[in-house]
Enzyme design. Sequence first.
Site, short mmCIF file in Angstrom:
data_model
loop_
_atom_site.label_atom_id
_atom_site.label_comp_id
_atom_site.label_asym_id
_atom_site.label_seq_id
_atom_site.Cartn_x
_atom_site.Cartn_y
_atom_site.Cartn_z
N ALA A 67 -3.86 -31.93 -6.13
CA ALA A 67 -4.08 -32.19 -7.55
C ALA A 67 -3.96 -33.69 -7.80
O ALA A 67 -3.29 -34.40 -7.06
CB ALA A 67 -3.04 -31.45 -8.38
N GLY A 106 -2.75 -28.92 -3.66
CA GLY A 106 -3.95 -28.24 -4.15
C GLY A 106 -5.08 -28.27 -3.13
O GLY A 106 -5.94 -27.38 -3.14
N GLU A 109 -4.32 -25.46 -1.00
CA GLU A 109 -4.51 -24.24 -1.80
C GLU A 109 -5.99 -23.91 -1.95
O GLU A 109 -6.39 -22.74 -1.94
CB GLU A 109 -3.85 -24.41 -3.18
CG GLU A 109 -2.32 -24.40 -3.07
CD GLU A 109 -1.64 -24.66 -4.41
OE1 GLU A 109 -1.91 -25.72 -5.00
OE2 GLU A 109 -0.86 -23.81 -4.86
N GLU A 129 4.56 -30.09 -2.84
CA GLU A 129 4.88 -30.13 -4.28
C GLU A 129 6.37 -30.27 -4.56
O GLU A 129 6.76 -30.93 -5.51
CB GLU A 129 4.32 -28.88 -4.98
CG GLU A 129 2.81 -28.90 -5.19
CD GLU A 129 2.02 -28.39 -3.99
OE1 GLU A 129 2.59 -28.31 -2.88
OE2 GLU A 129 0.84 -28.07 -4.18
C1 TC6 Z 1 -0.50 -30.52 -6.29
O1 TC6 Z 1 -1.44 -30.55 -5.54
C2 TC6 Z 1 -0.26 -29.42 -7.22
C3 TC6 Z 1 -1.18 -28.44 -7.33
C4 TC6 Z 1 -1.02 -27.41 -8.32
C5 TC6 Z 1 -1.83 -27.69 -9.55
C6 TC6 Z 1 -1.87 -26.53 -10.55
N1 TC6 Z 1 -3.36 -37.82 -6.78
O2 TC6 Z 1 -0.32 -42.91 -0.07
P1 TC6 Z 1 -1.48 -43.81 0.02
C7 TC6 Z 1 -3.38 -42.30 -4.28
S1 TC6 Z 1 0.60 -31.75 -6.39
C8 TC6 Z 1 -3.72 -39.04 -7.20
O3 TC6 Z 1 -1.26 -45.26 -0.15
P2 TC6 Z 1 -1.85 -42.93 2.75
C9 TC6 Z 1 -2.15 -43.17 -4.09
O4 TC6 Z 1 -1.43 -43.30 -5.29
C10 TC6 Z 1 0.00 -32.98 -5.30
N2 TC6 Z 1 -3.66 -40.15 -6.42
O5 TC6 Z 1 -2.31 -43.55 1.36
C11 TC6 Z 1 -2.78 -44.47 -3.64
O6 TC6 Z 1 -3.27 -45.13 -4.78
P3 TC6 Z 1 -3.22 -46.73 -4.91
C12 TC6 Z 1 0.32 -32.64 -3.92
C13 TC6 Z 1 -3.22 -39.99 -5.18
O7 TC6 Z 1 -3.06 -42.82 3.60
C14 TC6 Z 1 -3.97 -43.99 -2.81
O8 TC6 Z 1 -4.22 -42.63 -3.22
N3 TC6 Z 1 -0.11 -33.71 -3.07
C15 TC6 Z 1 -2.82 -38.75 -4.68
O9 TC6 Z 1 -0.66 -43.67 3.25
C16 TC6 Z 1 -3.72 -44.00 -1.33
O10 TC6 Z 1 -2.51 -43.29 -1.07
C17 TC6 Z 1 0.71 -34.70 -2.69
O11 TC6 Z 1 1.88 -34.72 -3.01
C18 TC6 Z 1 -2.90 -37.63 -5.54
N4 TC6 Z 1 -2.55 -36.39 -5.13
O12 TC6 Z 1 -1.32 -41.46 2.42
C19 TC6 Z 1 0.10 -35.75 -1.83
N5 TC6 Z 1 -2.40 -38.90 -3.40
O13 TC6 Z 1 -4.08 -47.22 -3.80
C20 TC6 Z 1 0.58 -37.10 -2.20
C21 TC6 Z 1 -2.55 -40.20 -3.12
O14 TC6 Z 1 -3.77 -46.97 -6.26
N6 TC6 Z 1 -0.08 -38.12 -1.40
N7 TC6 Z 1 -3.04 -40.87 -4.19
O15 TC6 Z 1 -1.80 -47.11 -4.75
C22 TC6 Z 1 0.37 -38.48 -0.18
O16 TC6 Z 1 1.30 -37.92 0.37
C23 TC6 Z 1 -0.33 -39.63 0.49
O17 TC6 Z 1 -0.94 -40.39 -0.50
C24 TC6 Z 1 -1.40 -39.24 1.53
C25 TC6 Z 1 -2.20 -40.48 1.96
C26 TC6 Z 1 -0.72 -38.63 2.74
C27 TC6 Z 1 -2.39 -38.26 0.96
#
Ligand code: TC6
Length: 696
Positions: A67, A106, A109, A129
């Site tokens: 998400a 997501g 999912e 999450e």
């Molecule tokens: C969910 O899915 C719930 C679902 C239910 C819904 C009903 N959204 O970390 P990096 C951005 S909850 C928006 O530097 P990496 C990040 O801020 C979500 N933006 O790269 C950064 O922006 P910046 C569950 C996102 O290669 C850029 O992307 N998912 C999101 O070291 C690059 O990121 C998570 O918790 C996002 N979801 O790592 C995943 N993710 O350049 C969270 C990243 O402007 N993300 N960005 O600073 C991560 O763990 C890591 O970002 C990664 C990539 C492993 C995907």
Amino acid sequence: MSQSEVTPVRVETEGDIGLICLNNPPVNALGAAVRQGLSDAIDKLNADPQIRVIAIHGEGRALSAGADIREFGKPPVGPRLPDLLDRIEASDKPVIAVVHGTTLGGGLELALSCHARIGLPGARVGLPEVSLGLLPGAGGTQRLPRLIAVEKAIDIISSGRRVPVDEAKDLGIVDRIDDSAPREAALAGAKAALDGSLPTRRTAEIAVDLDPALIEAATERLRKKRPALAAPIKAVEAVAQIAKPFAEGLKAERALFMELMDSPDRQGLIHAFNAERAVKRIPEAQAEPRKVETAGVIGGGTMGVGIATALLQAGIPVTLIEMAPERAEAAEAAVTKNLDGAVKRSKMTAEGRDKALAALNATTDLESLASVDLVIEAVFEEMSVKAEIFGKLDRICKPGAILGTNTSYLDVNAIADMTSRPQDVIGLHFFSPAHVMRLLEVVVADKTAPEVVATAWALAGRMKKVAVRSGVCDGFIGNRILAHYRKAADYMMLDGAGFEQIDRALEDFGFAMGPFAVGDLAGLDIGWATRKRKAPDRPAEERYVTIADRICENGWFGRKTGRGYYLYDDPKTRKPNPDAVAIVEAERKAAGVTPREFSDEDITARYMTAMISEAARVVQEGIAQRPVDVDAVFLFGYGFPRHLGGPLNYADRIGAKALIERIETYAKEDAHYWQVPPLLRELADSGRSFADLNKE
Ligand code: TC6
């Protein structure tokens, strides 16, 4: 192509196969435009009589990181992800997902709602999450335990861990591994689904048998392990809903998800996630980093050894300098022990350790630093010692070499001026143990060149550390704030609170360890040396608490001497040292204090207010660029409870006005210590928050 020109979801057909490609850089987050695009694509392909099978794949780094976090806390925009995934699962035409890269939340999912999954080598999947204070709210808690063993699903959902593709295959999360590119794997998967060699099915229709004992055991374990966190326990509660029919389970999952979405923990944890990224935004970001292929570390004490270990783990050969051959040998042995520990904790392979050790040269010959690209000095904290070393480095090191100091409070401008090349000098303040702690405070002196600053960030990236930019002042961001709020704990101890009560109250609040236990761990002699150094500058009005000095005068420096505030006869237990308790009582008497009671709430309120006050000054003086930089320092270097998001994120929960009221109340007892920081006053007057300052 600019971001606005990117079509977030592309549809193409090839014969009877419909392909859907997610293309929403950088991580294919499932924001509103992607959800709408996916929804339209599924409708279109389902309505197309030519199409018999659909496959979803992603462009770029991964299928999807889940998400879009930036949408959380804002009014919802349809289509909602859970509804969209239900529709994908309900599709009469089989839908195949190709999972590549780090596919999370997501994103996974989405794959679970498809009828079969293909993993690509190197892919990792997870439902992280809980680390954002949430639970998988788009069917993850209902589908994963239907697809794989319930116990395994509970582990993945409640830990948020990332599962490598091979394990995902063994568990049954992916059906097969294909080592072609995502689009090719999608085509191959679609064909296999059509010819029957890749079985397809709806996850929601898989029968599941729930043993309630699994839920009870997991809940119990989480209560014990992470009592302050609601999300993992709620996530397990959501999994328990698989006992109900699928649609009802989904509804219950949604309700639990919404409860968490509204919780302050969710806000704090997402702030912490964003903080790690926000600190990368520095004025020097555009400068070209210098190459760092080799490094030198001066000093084989705990810090030097930790720094050398961290550099070696990042693949950078290290020359480690000590004063005598036996000390160089001891340092090498200590690095070896650290690397062995890393192998034991699966942080590196045995081959990696051997390679790293081969790249270590522990020597007494300072001249051998002539060819290195970067030197980090980690010797005794004494300006005259540093002056001598930097004078020598200036003579020995090649032009353009970066000269770093790991000082934790000395003036980096003064150190830079010991050399003829102050532009190359920078503070690189690691936290102990340096090969474990993620924080790197980068102290930018007046004359440090932008490309030297940019190199520090590049280095931090290679070392997987979180670099935070700090200006020059005594203690920089972290230790300066620590020195201030630590006094609040001492004042409470003198005035009547037991050190054990203070530690426990703060641990219940969420700190991994209270300040007195931390002192024992770090060594009480460190704080003692600092107090002696600062004694000449201590203002006459300052209350000075002598308890710690009395404890140190006995040679009790904490864990390393077997006693400090606590006794450490048995390393597992922490019993108050009765002699330390006696010293507390004697010092109260000597200071003419009649001890009074403090509630746990009062203890945390005073401690946090002191921390926030100094943090506000550090921001106002420009030592920290923004409030979020202070938050990152405390989250990644000081064990600050992550769900509170850092001291200044937490400050916004209390509000500037309430904080000022507290300070004014405390000031009645000690007007010198408790002063309202001007920035707090400005925020209260203008109705703004620290979060607003982060946006400016
Ligand atoms: C969910 O899915 C719930 C679902 C239910 C819904 C009903 N959204 O970390 P990096 C951005 S909850 C928006 O530097 P990496 C990040 O801020 C979500 N933006 O790269 C950064 O922006 P910046 C569950 C996102 O290669 C850029 O992307 N998912 C999101 O070291 C690059 O990121 C998570 O918790 C996002 N979801 O790592 C995943 N993710 O350049 C969270 C990243 O402007 N993300 N960005 O600073 C991560 O763990 C890591 O970002 C990664 C990539 C492993 C995907």
